[in-house]
Motif scaffolding. Sequence first.
Motif, PDB file in Angstrom:
ATOM      1  N   ALA A   1      18.630 -23.066   5.133  1.00  0.00           N
ATOM      2  CA  ALA A   1      18.371 -21.746   4.571  1.00  0.00           C
ATOM      3  C   ALA A   1      19.545 -20.798   4.813  1.00  0.00           C
ATOM      4  O   ALA A   1      19.881 -19.983   3.953  1.00  0.00           O
TER       5      ALA A   1
ATOM      6  N   VAL B   1      -0.665 -30.996  17.347  1.00  0.00           N
ATOM      7  CA  VAL B   1      -1.041 -31.358  15.978  1.00  0.00           C
ATOM      8  C   VAL B   1      -2.418 -30.792  15.638  1.00  0.00           C
ATOM      9  O   VAL B   1      -2.635 -30.295  14.531  1.00  0.00           O
TER      10      VAL B   1
ATOM     11  N   LEU C   1      10.481 -22.664   5.380  1.00  0.00           N
ATOM     12  CA  LEU C   1      11.263 -22.968   6.576  1.00  0.00           C
ATOM     13  C   LEU C   1      10.824 -24.329   7.109  1.00  0.00           C
ATOM     14  O   LEU C   1      10.857 -24.584   8.308  1.00  0.00           O
TER      15      LEU C   1
ATOM     16  N   PHE D   1      13.404 -28.450  13.573  1.00  0.00           N
ATOM     17  CA  PHE D   1      13.346 -27.152  12.916  1.00  0.00           C
ATOM     18  C   PHE D   1      14.742 -26.624  12.577  1.00  0.00           C
ATOM     19  O   PHE D   1      14.923 -25.919  11.593  1.00  0.00           O
TER      20      PHE D   1
ATOM     21  N   TYR E   1      -2.103 -27.138  14.717  1.00  0.00           N
ATOM     22  CA  TYR E   1      -1.504 -26.946  13.397  1.00  0.00           C
ATOM     23  C   TYR E   1      -2.494 -27.322  12.293  1.00  0.00           C
ATOM     24  O   TYR E   1      -2.613 -26.637  11.279  1.00  0.00           O
TER      25      TYR E   1
ATOM     26  N   GLU F   1       6.580 -29.427  11.447  1.00  0.00           N
ATOM     27  CA  GLU F   1       6.389 -29.710  12.865  1.00  0.00           C
ATOM     28  C   GLU F   1       5.403 -30.871  13.051  1.00  0.00           C
ATOM     29  O   GLU F   1       5.598 -31.738  13.912  1.00  0.00           O
ATOM     30  N   ILE F   2       4.365 -30.903  12.216  1.00  0.00           N
ATOM     31  CA  ILE F   2       3.423 -32.025  12.277  1.00  0.00           C
ATOM     32  C   ILE F   2       4.156 -33.330  11.944  1.00  0.00           C
ATOM     33  O   ILE F   2       4.018 -34.333  12.644  1.00  0.00           O
TER      34      ILE F   2
ATOM     35  N   ILE G   1       6.514 -24.198   8.170  1.00  0.00           N
ATOM     36  CA  ILE G   1       7.022 -24.558   9.504  1.00  0.00           C
ATOM     37  C   ILE G   1       6.066 -25.545  10.159  1.00  0.00           C
ATOM     38  O   ILE G   1       6.469 -26.561  10.726  1.00  0.00           O
ATOM     39  N   VAL G   2       4.788 -25.230  10.057  1.00  0.00           N
ATOM     40  CA  VAL G   2       3.765 -26.043  10.726  1.00  0.00           C
ATOM     41  C   VAL G   2       3.744 -27.472  10.174  1.00  0.00           C
ATOM     42  O   VAL G   2       3.689 -28.442  10.926  1.00  0.00           O
TER      43      VAL G   2
ATOM     44  N   LEU H   1      16.360 -24.414   9.218  1.00  0.00           N
ATOM     45  CA  LEU H   1      17.094 -23.168   9.356  1.00  0.00           C
ATOM     46  C   LEU H   1      18.507 -23.304   8.798  1.00  0.00           C
ATOM     47  O   LEU H   1      18.986 -22.446   8.062  1.00  0.00           O
TER      48      LEU H   1
ATOM     49  N   PHE I   1      15.620 -13.157   9.094  1.00  0.00           N
ATOM     50  CA  PHE I   1      16.873 -13.677   9.635  1.00  0.00           C
ATOM     51  C   PHE I   1      17.505 -12.771  10.668  1.00  0.00           C
ATOM     52  O   PHE I   1      18.202 -13.242  11.551  1.00  0.00           O
TER      53      PHE I   1
ATOM     54  N   LEU J   1       0.815 -35.331  21.199  1.00  0.00           N
ATOM     55  CA  LEU J   1       0.332 -34.890  19.886  1.00  0.00           C
ATOM     56  C   LEU J   1      -0.641 -33.713  19.969  1.00  0.00           C
ATOM     57  O   LEU J   1      -1.277 -33.357  18.995  1.00  0.00           O
TER      58      LEU J   1
ATOM     59  N   LEU K   1       6.206 -34.428  14.916  1.00  0.00           N
ATOM     60  CA  LEU K   1       5.392 -34.991  15.991  1.00  0.00           C
ATOM     61  C   LEU K   1       4.881 -36.387  15.636  1.00  0.00           C
ATOM     62  O   LEU K   1       4.866 -37.283  16.476  1.00  0.00           O
TER      63      LEU K   1
END
Lengths: 277, 327
Positions: B254, A256, B64, B247, A259, B127-128, B123-124, B251, A87, A253, B131
């Motif tokens: 948290a 993706v 996150l 995202f 990820y 994010e997926i 996070i990932v 945050l 943080f 995309l 998207l």
Amino acid sequence: MGLLYGLIAVGLALIFGLMDVVNFAHGEFLMIAMYVSFFLFTFFAIDPLLSAPLVAAALFVLGAVVYLLVVRFAMRAKANAGMVQIFSTFGLAIVMRGLAQFFFTPDYRSIPHSWAGGKTISVAGIFLPEPQLIGALVAIAAFAGLYFFIHRTDFGRALEATREDPGAVALVGIDKNRVFALGWGLGAALVGLAGAIMAVFFYIYPDVGASFALIAYVTVALGGFGSVFGAFAGGIVVGLVEATTALVLPPSLKSVGIYAVYLLVVFIRPRGLFGQM
Amino acid sequence: MDKHFTARRRRDLIIAAVLAGLAALAPLFVKDVYVQNILILTLMYAALSQSWNILSGYCGQISLGHALYFGIGAYTTELLFTKFGVLPWFGMLAGGAIAALIAMALGYPFFRLRGHYFVIATIVIAEIGLLLFQNWEWAGAAMGITIPVRGDSWLKFQFLRSKLPYFYFALALCSLAWFVTWWLEDSKWGFWWRAVKDNPEAAESLGVVVFNSKMGAAAVSAFLVAVGGAFYAQFLAYIDPESVMGFQFSLLMALPAVLGGIGTLWGPVLGAAILIPMTELTRSYIGGSGRGVDLIVYGALIVAISLALPQGLVSLFSRTKAKGATR
């Protein structure tokens, strides 16, 4: 592109490998680097590819200052150490984004005509955009330089030693804070190089870092935290995956694929490709 | 210690009841819609942060990516409502259930990951999700869904004339999240979670089923967050992927807990009570220029507090309390 991802990620990996801290302001370092490059071009007409060393130097200072002002204290936290690091660097990222908006406005900027911008070069029948090609070469040179630096210089040895045992290092008279500050500077300088090159072919705006930061974290984690070589390899993998995804999925995309590959890799190897198990 | 603990728990419950009662009376004095709005958001973030805290604070699995569950709650509710006419109340429960199931399904692979690998995976995955929703035509893609006006009633969970019903729902949700945390704190699960957080290997050797207890925390946490997402969607009457799954939500959920004190009962509430009004006020008073001053102030405060009080603001109180308690 993969090599540039690698270059961004190596800076992050270096910092992490040194002291187990993930810099969540890494994307903002990149953003600042792009702005520095932009202003050097606008006011002094220095081509971004030539100003790259200057940008790297500026980012070196920034990295060291950030360590001394923020991270040094975050590392002292005894309770919730992980959280404090996440943080405090996150807060820093928000401040940097705010500062960029304040001083540079949220407008999109670009470097209109750089020496290499927009040109393509033909290698064996394949057309490659010149800035990307130069970027790749700079990235390789930077990796080589970093390798030499870590393994062949006194400071590199101090860096390695501090990483292995900060306590013992203090006994032989090496100032831990100085080594860490230099490590942060070096990590930031690598991002600076990447930023200077990317400024040629990406729009520059205060939030630009965010889109690359996640890819950088993924790249580092893919390679395995703590492994600089892994980050380099991770970058190449990420670049290839991105290019392949773009062929099968719509452009919106394309991340993706990156990820998904990350998730796949860590499920099989929870410590990344080259991380110590 | 046992007697102390029981006494403290009883006192916590009484304080919470009094606070909730006082909060319920607040609309008698606060007529300003702008202020009411801030109160609603504060309660909502307190509830979300409290839910996040169950998995990340008590159980130590720092996520996150909770925006994913928030978005799932919002989207399930609104897709059921706009496409099939299902009342938001059912949509809310369905969203919560789906989010809990997804959290558990993700738990299988994710809970093998440690530290930063886990954080980045969360996070990932969010994010997926973002998207995918941005590209999902049936769900409105990046344009999102505008929630049609179907009336002004508790049945439809839509209120046009006044914000007060939203306020009371947010208060109820916040109280529920607090109560669930309070209740779990002293249950078998609560002890397991703290053991898992402190030292997973030792916990395992003592017979704590580490994996199952993480799963339990993930499910409860995701369910409550999804209900919060459903509420938010009805409250705004418009959702799009970025605004419910971005995202920033992960945050924002948290931060109150971090600020107030991670893994504590009162941390999220205290953190939200300070952080959310501050965010809203800085945004409307100095953020209007669009020049990012609000971000600078906000970010600097996060850095300052996380550095100065690593255990959160709650530690200020417990320090004085500890002094008073010593013989």
